[in-house]
Scaffold this active site. Structure first.
Site, PDB file in Angstrom:
ATOM      1  N   TRP A 106      54.527  64.478  48.322  1.00  0.00           N
ATOM      2  CA  TRP A 106      54.105  63.100  48.572  1.00  0.00           C
ATOM      3  C   TRP A 106      52.653  63.006  49.001  1.00  0.00           C
ATOM      4  CZ3 TRP A 106      56.606  59.855  46.032  1.00  0.00           C
ATOM      5  CH2 TRP A 106      57.967  60.055  45.771  1.00  0.00           C
ATOM      6  N   ASP A 181      51.655  59.073  56.834  1.00  0.00           N
ATOM      7  CA  ASP A 181      52.898  58.713  56.153  1.00  0.00           C
ATOM      8  C   ASP A 181      54.034  59.319  56.966  1.00  0.00           C
ATOM      9  OD1 ASP A 181      55.127  58.448  54.566  1.00  0.00           O
ATOM     10  OD2 ASP A 181      54.204  59.235  52.750  1.00  0.00           O
ATOM     11  N   LYS A 205      64.507  55.938  54.216  1.00  0.00           N
ATOM     12  CA  LYS A 205      64.844  57.313  54.561  1.00  0.00           C
ATOM     13  C   LYS A 205      65.489  57.410  55.945  1.00  0.00           C
ATOM     14  CE  LYS A 205      61.255  59.232  51.581  1.00  0.00           C
ATOM     15  NZ  LYS A 205      62.162  59.870  50.617  1.00  0.00           N
TER      16      LYS A 205
END
Length: 370
Positions: A106, A181, A205
């Site tokens: 990511w 993040d 998540k």
């Protein structure tokens, strides 16, 4: 003879498991929220009822994370991926460079996207490996950052490769504002929000269903948001409209608020840290004590407590593991599409019993195929 249905444990990396009590509350309120006679799903986002839902969700999040008053909280859309560009558009005006740390899938994608809507130089400040072989994390003191950069961006927990910064980078005079993040570990342990310029997280998540993205931004950084940025992508525009510039993801915000209340009922973030550490420890112990039948290549100090990746000796045996585990109620254990193997996501809502059931199956599978 009655066939007993196994308990289902959802190890998906996202959209991920939610607390059962949250789902039951949502079920009970589906047609009639709090005596209003209609569902949150069909409620005007500007109604007093929804504004109360949004207000309490923000206040509960502030309490859980200890968010200071000089930080704004937004519930946006577009997922964490939209933030790869939004942080540059909003924070890099007048700057020549942003710094980017790449430690897995990511953060690698973020690095590739951040320069697409700006002429700013996206500088690779640190790199933890290659596309299929991220096994360690570059220490923050080794990051090649410039205090004059707009910010330094990193991903604190890499869901695909199973790495996590346990020691959170601290701001100092030689480091620009930190943009993080935090999608797959937010609310899993206490953090000092003041260490960050911006925290963003996709809800799907460790908080709620997909559709909402939380952005926590230090107020002084809003001064960088240019009027030339279209309002829908402009942090300041969303703040000025109290999060109502456009229609927010009302139902995901409602569910997220229920999760915040559930976390409070569990005692908050600190008790979650204790149980999360225990879940991760017993699962990694099962891998490490398998005599090499199960393999995790991540350096111990960099192992994620949220996403545990492992594999066997062959892709064929990995596939058999995934198939057989499904019949035992252990779902969504296949690894990321480019990684193969297995991945067990053990977020806040995964009970200890789910991890224990996975370990029992792992040991049984090894006895049969080892």
């Amino acid at each position: 003879m009655t066939v007993q249905t196994p308990t289902i444990y959802n190890f998906s990396a996202g959209p991920a498991i939610l607390p059962e009590s949250v789902l039951r509350t949502a079920q009970a309120e589906m047609f009639d929220y709090n005596g209003t006679g209609f569902s949150v799903m069909t409620m005007s986002h500007r109604s007093d009822v929804f504004m109360s839902i949004l207000y309490h969700a923000e206040q509960d999040l502030r309490q859980l994370m200890g968010i200071p008053d000089n930080y704004k909280v937004l519930f946006l859309q577009g997922g964490a991926s939209a933030q790869f560009n939004m942080v540059v558009m909003n924070l890099a005006n007048g700057f020549k460079r942003v710094d980017s740390v790449v430690t897995g899938n990511w953060s690698r994608i973020a690095h590739s996207q951040m320069g697409k809507l700006s002429d700013v130089d996206v500088h690779l400040a640190a790199h933890g490996g290659d596309l299929f072989n991220y096994t360690d994390l570059p220490a923050p003191e080794t990051w090649d950052v410039d205090p004059k950069s707009a910010f330094v961006h990193y991903c604190i927990n890499e869901t695909v490769h199973g790495l996590q910064y346990r020691d959170i980078p601290k701001p100092n005079d030689n480091m620009p504002p930190i943009v993080c993040d935090m999608s797959s570990e937010i609310l899993s342990r206490p953090i000092n929000v003041s260490d960050f310029g911006v925290i963003y997280a996709g809800a799907q998540k460790n908080i709620g269903p997909s559709g909402a993205t939380i952005v926590i931004i230090r107020e002084d950084l809003l001064d960088r948001c240019s009027d030339r940025i279209p309002d829908v992508w402009n942090y300041k525009s969303h703040v000025n409209k109290q999060g109502m510039y456009n229609t927010p993801a009302t139902y995901p915000i409602y569910i997220s608020g229920l999760v915040f209340r559930w976390l409070q009922s569990q005692g908050g973030v600190t008790p979650m840290q204790t149980i999360n550490a225990l879940k991760a420890k017993i699962l990694y112990d099962a891998i490490d004590h398998s005599g090499g039948f199960y393999i995790n290549n991540v350096q111990p100090q960099a192992r994620s407590q949220m996403n545990v990746v492992f594999h066997t000796a062959t892709p064929e045996l990995d596939e058999l593991f995934a198939q057989e585990s499904t019949t035992r109620g252990l779902r969504m254990l296949r690894g990321y599409k480019t990684m193969g193997g297995m991945r067990a996501s053990i977020y806040n809502a995964m009970p200890l019993q789910g991890v224990e059931a996975l370990i029992d199956f792992m040991q049984e599978f090894q006895r049969r195929y080892g």
